[in-house]
Scaffold this motif. Sequence first.
Motif, short mmCIF file in Angstrom:
data_model
loop_
_atom_site.label_atom_id
_atom_site.label_comp_id
_atom_site.label_asym_id
_atom_site.label_seq_id
_atom_site.Cartn_x
_atom_site.Cartn_y
_atom_site.Cartn_z
N PHE A 244 0.80 -1.22 0.00
CA PHE A 244 0.00 0.00 0.00
C PHE A 244 0.84 1.27 0.00
N THR A 245 2.09 1.22 0.48
CA THR A 245 2.94 2.42 0.39
C THR A 245 3.26 2.70 -1.07
N GLY A 246 3.71 1.66 -1.77
CA GLY A 246 4.10 1.81 -3.19
C GLY A 246 2.90 2.22 -4.04
N LYS B 240 -3.98 -13.15 3.61
CA LYS B 240 -3.18 -14.25 4.19
C LYS B 240 -3.00 -14.02 5.69
N HIS B 241 -3.02 -12.75 6.09
CA HIS B 241 -2.93 -12.39 7.51
C HIS B 241 -4.12 -11.48 7.82
N TYR B 242 -4.79 -11.73 8.97
CA TYR B 242 -6.00 -10.97 9.32
C TYR B 242 -5.81 -9.45 9.11
N GLU C 258 11.45 -8.98 -9.62
CA GLU C 258 12.20 -8.69 -8.39
C GLU C 258 13.34 -7.72 -8.69
N VAL C 259 13.43 -6.66 -7.88
CA VAL C 259 14.56 -5.75 -8.03
C VAL C 259 15.76 -6.35 -7.32
N LYS C 260 16.85 -6.48 -8.06
CA LYS C 260 18.04 -7.13 -7.52
C LYS C 260 19.04 -6.12 -6.99
N ILE D 265 3.30 -15.29 11.41
CA ILE D 265 2.75 -16.50 10.78
C ILE D 265 1.26 -16.57 11.09
N ASN D 266 0.51 -17.03 10.13
CA ASN D 266 -0.91 -17.27 10.35
C ASN D 266 -1.30 -18.60 9.75
N LEU D 267 -1.87 -19.45 10.60
CA LEU D 267 -2.43 -20.70 10.12
C LEU D 267 -3.91 -20.41 9.91
N ASP E 250 1.42 2.48 14.96
CA ASP E 250 1.88 1.12 14.72
C ASP E 250 1.64 0.84 13.24
N ARG E 251 2.27 -0.20 12.70
CA ARG E 251 2.11 -0.46 11.26
C ARG E 251 0.65 -0.68 10.91
N GLY E 252 0.32 -0.41 9.64
CA GLY E 252 -1.07 -0.54 9.18
C GLY E 252 -1.18 -0.01 7.77
N THR E 253 -2.16 -0.52 7.01
CA THR E 253 -2.29 -0.08 5.62
C THR E 253 -2.66 1.41 5.54
N ASN E 254 -3.37 1.91 6.57
CA ASN E 254 -3.72 3.34 6.58
C ASN E 254 -2.45 4.19 6.58
N TYR E 255 -1.47 3.77 7.41
CA TYR E 255 -0.23 4.55 7.52
C TYR E 255 0.67 4.32 6.32
C1 FAD Z 1 -0.25 -10.38 10.74
C2 FAD Z 1 -0.50 -9.00 10.23
C3 FAD Z 1 -1.66 -8.34 10.58
C4 FAD Z 1 -1.90 -7.04 10.15
N1 FAD Z 1 -3.09 -6.46 10.45
C5 FAD Z 1 -3.40 -5.28 9.88
C6 FAD Z 1 -4.70 -4.73 10.01
O1 FAD Z 1 -5.58 -5.32 10.64
N2 FAD Z 1 -4.96 -3.55 9.40
C7 FAD Z 1 -4.03 -2.88 8.67
O2 FAD Z 1 -4.34 -1.83 8.11
N3 FAD Z 1 -2.77 -3.34 8.57
C8 FAD Z 1 -2.44 -4.52 9.15
N4 FAD Z 1 -1.19 -5.04 8.99
C9 FAD Z 1 -0.10 -4.19 8.50
C10 FAD Z 1 -0.13 -3.89 7.04
O3 FAD Z 1 -0.31 -5.07 6.28
C11 FAD Z 1 1.17 -3.21 6.66
O4 FAD Z 1 1.45 -2.15 7.52
C12 FAD Z 1 1.15 -2.65 5.25
O5 FAD Z 1 0.60 -3.57 4.36
C13 FAD Z 1 2.57 -2.29 4.84
O6 FAD Z 1 2.57 -1.86 3.50
P1 FAD Z 1 3.92 -1.47 2.78
O7 FAD Z 1 3.58 -1.16 1.38
O8 FAD Z 1 4.63 -0.42 3.57
O9 FAD Z 1 4.87 -2.74 2.88
P2 FAD Z 1 4.64 -4.22 2.25
O10 FAD Z 1 3.21 -4.56 2.31
O11 FAD Z 1 5.63 -5.08 2.95
O12 FAD Z 1 5.07 -4.02 0.72
C14 FAD Z 1 6.36 -4.21 0.25
C15 FAD Z 1 6.26 -4.90 -1.11
O13 FAD Z 1 7.56 -5.02 -1.68
C16 FAD Z 1 7.65 -6.26 -2.36
N5 FAD Z 1 9.08 -6.57 -2.50
C17 FAD Z 1 9.93 -6.99 -1.53
N6 FAD Z 1 11.18 -7.12 -2.03
C18 FAD Z 1 11.10 -6.80 -3.35
C19 FAD Z 1 12.06 -6.72 -4.40
N7 FAD Z 1 13.36 -6.98 -4.21
N8 FAD Z 1 11.64 -6.36 -5.63
C20 FAD Z 1 10.32 -6.05 -5.88
N9 FAD Z 1 9.38 -6.10 -4.91
C21 FAD Z 1 9.76 -6.45 -3.66
C22 FAD Z 1 6.89 -7.20 -1.45
O14 FAD Z 1 6.49 -8.37 -2.15
C23 FAD Z 1 5.71 -6.32 -1.04
O15 FAD Z 1 4.63 -6.46 -1.92
C24 FAD Z 1 -0.94 -6.35 9.38
C25 FAD Z 1 0.24 -7.02 9.00
C26 FAD Z 1 0.45 -8.34 9.40
C27 FAD Z 1 1.65 -9.05 8.92
#
Ligand code: FAD
Length: 428
Positions: A10-12, A53-55, A213-215, A277-279, A409-414
């Motif tokens: 969601f950041t990207g 995959k994760h709640y 994948e970016v290397k 991890i989430n089962l 704390d981490r979250g898709t909103n942030y």
């Molecule tokens: C168990 C769990 C529960 C959560 N619960 C919630 C919740 O209830 N509500 C909520 O809002 N948030 C929740 N979150 C947090 C939320 O998912 C994250 O804060 C958010 O998705 C982070 O987004 P991001 O884009 O910063 O990072 P990421 O989602 O980590 O995105 C990074 C991306 O980069 C890609 N990447 C990695 N390396 C490379 C590379 N070399 N080349 C190309 N691509 C690459 C990855 O595949 C990934 O898609 C939860 C997270 C977890 C794990």
Amino acid sequence: MKIGIIGAGFTGLSAAYDLVKNGHEVSVFEKDSKPGGLAIGYKEPGWEWTLEKHYHHWFTNDRNILNLAKEINYKVLINRPKTSVYVDGNLYQLDSPRSVILFPRLSVFDRFRMAGVIGILRYFPFWKLLEGIKTEEFLSKTMGEKAYEKIWEPQLKNKFGDFTKDIALSWFWARIKKRTPSLVYPQGGFLAFAQTLVAKIEKAGGKLYFNTEVKEIICDKEMAEIKFQESLKTKTKNEKFDKVIVTLPSFFFIKIAPSLPEDYKRELLTLKGLGAINLVLRLKEKFLKDGTYWLSVCDKKSPIMAIVEHTNFIDNKHYNNEHIVYLGNYLPSDHPYMKITADELLKIYDPYLRKINRNYKSSIINFKLFQVPFAQPIIPVNYSKIVPPFQTPLPNVYLANIQQVYPWDRGTNYAVELGQKVARLIDE
Ligand SMILES: Cc1cc2nc3c(=O)[nH]c(=O)nc-3n(C[C@H](O)[C@H](O)[C@H](O)COP(=O)(O)OP(=O)(O)OC[C@H]3O[C@@H](n4cnc5c(N)ncnc54)[C@H](O)[C@@H]3O)c2cc1C
């Protein structure tokens, strides 16, 4: 400007959306086959909606992502599910001031004390004053030993393990401050929402490369160059950009940017985190029969941190009438459970699950295990002093990741807010 973004979480996606709207030429590189990052979803046969995959859920005050959903005309659902704790072998609803006052496992004095401390933290606006204090010490002193031992210590220990002692009160404050009784969920799931955002970015002229994948990032003063591989069988390619935004956790940034100065790398490596991890169980019947959505397991001996019954929040008609339960844990990336199979893990969890629902096993349709190496930043005291800035020592390379959303704390909103901020910085 020609801008490369690494990661379609969601950041990207949010950075790409804002930059493409402002007329930039944007390319997003994602190693997975789909967008969403940590919030990515999947679909089982017969399901109408995708599942994370994760709640995942949003709070009703998650302004940035809810405004984005509104802007792209995406429908969201609001619901008030039940949150409970598992204490001394029983389930207790604990999700409102009233339920705290009625909580039977503490004395009346301790219940009021706990409610008072939560109330004060919720309305306290100055998080910076709290970041020098340790959560553990603060909670045991203010809420009392009994409340700490029964409710908070097991939750902190199950979540943070050896890091528990380090966690700053500003982290706990953020969790209390942002919690809302009603929760929000994007119709169709987080993957469907991310895919809609991808379609909007593409419609505006942006390009997204999945399974790519970016290397390496190679830099000179004028440009930043990305070396990427479209699939394991193909040769790497290079492309030059005016600016590059990296959205990976810092540890992975270091791996793909070998020319980063040693001092900077050392600073980034002081930022710690846990994997998750989430089962995920697919069941014919409810697991938590009282309708609880979120169950925090307040037992230091429990092998499971939280049991989250998704279909006690979202109608199971979207998942072929199945009942879906997450068994969640945060663990260091080198923990043996990070390499274990789903069968092996269920064997470990089984005796504990039986305590809560004796007959759940006969109702299992299937189960899957999802593991990610970085999911939860560790927030030690005075974290604001070590949060890395957007600008990195590499010219034209910006870092915007999960470790920078503090004090939240981490979250898709942030993640969305972070993407918007880094896009604004580049635009300016
Ligand atoms: C168990 C769990 C529960 C959560 N619960 C919630 C919740 O209830 N509500 C909520 O809002 N948030 C929740 N979150 C947090 C939320 O998912 C994250 O804060 C958010 O998705 C982070 O987004 P991001 O884009 O910063 O990072 P990421 O989602 O980590 O995105 C990074 C991306 O980069 C890609 N990447 C990695 N390396 C490379 C590379 N070399 N080349 C190309 N691509 C690459 C990855 O595949 C990934 O898609 C939860 C997270 C977890 C794990």
